[in-house]
Scaffold this active site. Structure first.
Site, PDB file in Angstrom:
ATOM      1  N   HIS A   1       8.921 -10.136  14.575  1.00 54.33           N
ATOM      2  CA  HIS A   1       9.726  -9.833  13.379  1.00 54.33           C
ATOM      3  C   HIS A   1      10.555  -8.471  13.715  1.00 54.33           C
ATOM      4  O   HIS A   1      10.598  -7.507  12.791  1.00 54.33           O
ATOM      5  CB  HIS A   1       9.067  -9.702  12.049  1.00 54.33           C
ATOM      6  CG  HIS A   1       8.444 -10.953  11.777  1.00 54.33           C
ATOM      7  ND1 HIS A   1       8.972 -12.275  11.410  1.00 54.33           N
ATOM      8  CD2 HIS A   1       6.733 -11.324  11.670  1.00 54.33           C
ATOM      9  CE1 HIS A   1       7.788 -13.031  11.160  1.00 54.33           C
ATOM     10  NE2 HIS A   1       6.850 -12.799  11.459  1.00 54.33           N
TER      11      HIS A   1
ATOM     12  N   ARG B   1       2.560  -7.202 -13.768  1.00 50.54           N
ATOM     13  CA  ARG B   1       1.470  -6.992 -12.869  1.00 50.54           C
ATOM     14  C   ARG B   1       0.120  -6.911 -13.773  1.00 50.54           C
ATOM     15  O   ARG B   1       0.039  -7.629 -14.951  1.00 50.54           O
ATOM     16  CB  ARG B   1       1.640  -5.496 -12.047  1.00 50.54           C
ATOM     17  CG  ARG B   1       2.729  -5.857 -11.134  1.00 50.54           C
ATOM     18  CD  ARG B   1       3.127  -4.663 -10.266  1.00 50.54           C
ATOM     19  NE  ARG B   1       3.417  -3.486 -10.890  1.00 50.54           N
ATOM     20  CZ  ARG B   1       3.684  -2.471 -10.239  1.00 50.54           C
ATOM     21  NH1 ARG B   1       3.450  -2.439  -8.757  1.00 50.54           N
ATOM     22  NH2 ARG B   1       4.034  -1.291 -10.674  1.00 50.54           N
TER      23      ARG B   1
ATOM     24  N   PRO C   1       2.882  -1.022   1.097  1.00 53.64           N
ATOM     25  CA  PRO C   1       2.667   0.351   1.319  1.00 53.64           C
ATOM     26  C   PRO C   1       2.995   1.277   0.148  1.00 53.64           C
ATOM     27  O   PRO C   1       3.911   1.284  -0.500  1.00 53.64           O
ATOM     28  CB  PRO C   1       3.273   0.840   2.505  1.00 53.64           C
ATOM     29  CG  PRO C   1       4.684  -0.192   2.846  1.00 53.64           C
ATOM     30  CD  PRO C   1       3.957  -1.608   1.772  1.00 53.64           C
ATOM     31  N   GLU C   2       2.004   2.101  -0.163  1.00 56.41           N
ATOM     32  CA  GLU C   2       2.272   3.069  -1.199  1.00 56.41           C
ATOM     33  C   GLU C   2       2.098   4.497  -0.498  1.00 56.41           C
ATOM     34  O   GLU C   2       2.225   4.703   0.562  1.00 56.41           O
ATOM     35  CB  GLU C   2       0.809   2.925  -2.483  1.00 56.41           C
ATOM     36  CG  GLU C   2       0.991   1.761  -3.002  1.00 56.41           C
ATOM     37  CD  GLU C   2       0.360   1.692  -4.412  1.00 56.41           C
ATOM     38  OE1 GLU C   2       0.345   2.982  -4.956  1.00 56.41           O
ATOM     39  OE2 GLU C   2      -0.171   0.842  -4.879  1.00 56.41           O
TER      40      GLU C   2
ATOM     41  N   LYS D   1       8.398   7.281  -1.407  1.00 52.35           N
ATOM     42  CA  LYS D   1       8.149   6.239  -0.215  1.00 52.35           C
ATOM     43  C   LYS D   1       9.552   6.152   0.851  1.00 52.35           C
ATOM     44  O   LYS D   1       9.499   5.165   1.521  1.00 52.35           O
ATOM     45  CB  LYS D   1       7.973   4.836  -0.552  1.00 52.35           C
ATOM     46  CG  LYS D   1       6.607   5.081  -1.645  1.00 52.35           C
ATOM     47  CD  LYS D   1       6.137   3.594  -1.964  1.00 52.35           C
ATOM     48  CE  LYS D   1       6.540   2.850  -2.618  1.00 52.35           C
ATOM     49  NZ  LYS D   1       5.855   1.429  -3.025  1.00 52.35           N
TER      50      LYS D   1
END
Ligand SMILES: [Zn+2]
Length: 277
Positions: free
Chosen positions: A92, A266, A2-3, A58
Site C-alpha cells: 500500500h 462511539r 493513531p492518536e 495530529k
C-alpha cells in the site's frame, strides 16, 4: 487509529532519522495521495532540505529550507517506513522518497492501507500550515495556556467528554485518552462541563497530559529499528488502560465493573462507582 502520542512518536522518529537530509526523488503513486488544496505537485520537494519535523494535533509537517512545507496526515492507517536492505517492501505504498545527506541515503515510503491519510504542499502562516490552522494547541506545546483552556471548557454546557474531544479548544485527546483521563480525574463522561469546578477541569487536563506522556514514553523507542510503526504498537495499550475497552473488567481503583455506554456513535467506558454524575 493513531492518536496524538503515536503521531508524536512518529514525529520524533522522523526528526531523528531525516533532519538534514535532502529530497532527491519524490514519487506520487496514488490519485488521492495529495490533498486537493495542495499548492503544488509532490515533486516540488525535490532539492529541498529537511530542517525539522513539526506537529500540531495530529498534523505533521516537514519543515524545508523553502517557503512551503510538506504536510502529512496519517488518517486511520498511514505510516512512514524507512526502508532497510533485508526487509521486504511494504504494501500500500502511496508515495516514495529518496533522500541523501552526504554519503547517507534513505528510502522512505508513505504507506496507507485505507487511504484516509494524505500529503500536501502548503504555505506556513506564523509557522503553521493552512490545514492545521484551526487546530488548537495541545498540552505538550510550550505555548499551551492551561488557565485559558480551563475557562473555555467551563463555559460549555456540553458533556465534558465532548468538550475534551473538541480539537478547537485543546487538541490531542482522542476517544481512548478521553476515557482514560476522565477515569483518572474521577469525572463521569456525561457531566456538563459548566457544572465542574475550575480545579476539577484542571485535574482532567493534567490527567490527559499525563496519560498521553506515558504513551509517548512507551512508544518513544520504537524508531531505533529504523522501521517506524505509526500505530504505536508499544505495549502501552495492553498493559496500561484502566477504562477504555475494559467493559466488565474490574476498575483498578475500586473493583467495580467498568461500564460501556453509547456516546455519539462511539462508546464511553467508565467506572460507575468512581465516576458519578
Ligand atoms: Zn472505580
Amino acid at each position: 487509529m493513531p492518536e496524538l502520542p503515536e503521531v508524536e512518536t512518529v514525529r520524533r522518529g522522523l526528526a531523528h532519522l531525516l533532519t538534514g537530509f535532502t529530497f532527491r526523488s519524490a514519487q506520487d503513486l496514488h490519485p488521492r495521495l495529495l490533498k486537493p488544496a495542495s499548492l503544488a505537485p509532490l515533486s516540488t520537494v525535490i532539492g529541498a532540505r529537511i530542517t525539522g519535523i513539526n506537529r500540531r494535533g495530529k498534523f505533521l509537517w516537514f519543515e524545508l529550507n523553502r517557503e512551503h512545507a510538506l504536510v502529512a496526515h496519517l488518517g486511520m492507517s498511514g505510516q512512514f517506513l524507512i526502508a532497510q536492505k533485508d526487509r521486504p517492501a511494504p504494501g500500500h505504498v502511496r508515495a516514495h522518497f529518496r533522500l541523501t545527506r552526504g554519503l547517507n541515503t534513505r528510502e522512505v515510503a508513505f504507506s496507507d492501507q485505507r487511504t484516509f491519510g494524505w500529503l500536501s504542499i502548503e504555505q506556513l502562516t506564523h509557522g503553521i500550515p493552512q490545514s492545521a490552522l484551526h487546530i488548537a494547541i495541545d498540552p505538550f506545546d510550550p505555548q499551551f495556556d492551561r488557565t485559558a483552556v480551563i475557562t473555555q471548557m467551563k463555559s460549555r454546557k456540553a458533556a465534558i467528554k465532548s468538550v475534551i474531544l473538541n480539537q478547537e479548544i485543546m487538541s490531542g485527546v482522542g476517544n481512548i485518552y478521553a476515557d482514560e483521563s476522565l477515569w483518572r480525574a474521577k469525572i463521569h463522561p456525561e457531566t456538563p462541563a459548566c457544572d465542574l469546578s475550575t480545579r476539577k477541569i484542571g485535574s482532567l487536563i493534567d490527567a490527559a497530559t499525563a496519560v498521553m506522556a506515558e504513551a509517548i514514553k512507551a512508544g518513544g523507542t520504537s524508531f531505533d529499528s529504523l522501521y517506524i510503526n505509526v500505530n504505536g504498537e508499544s505495549g502501552f495499550f495492553e498493559t496500561s488502560l484502566a477504562a477504555y475497552g475494559q467493559e466488565h473488567q474490574p476498575c483498578p481503583r475500586c473493583g467495580r465493573e467498568i461500564r460501556r455506554i453509547a456516546f455519539g456513535g462511539r462508546s464511553s467506558h467508565f467506572c460507575p462507582k468512581c465516576q458519578v454524575k
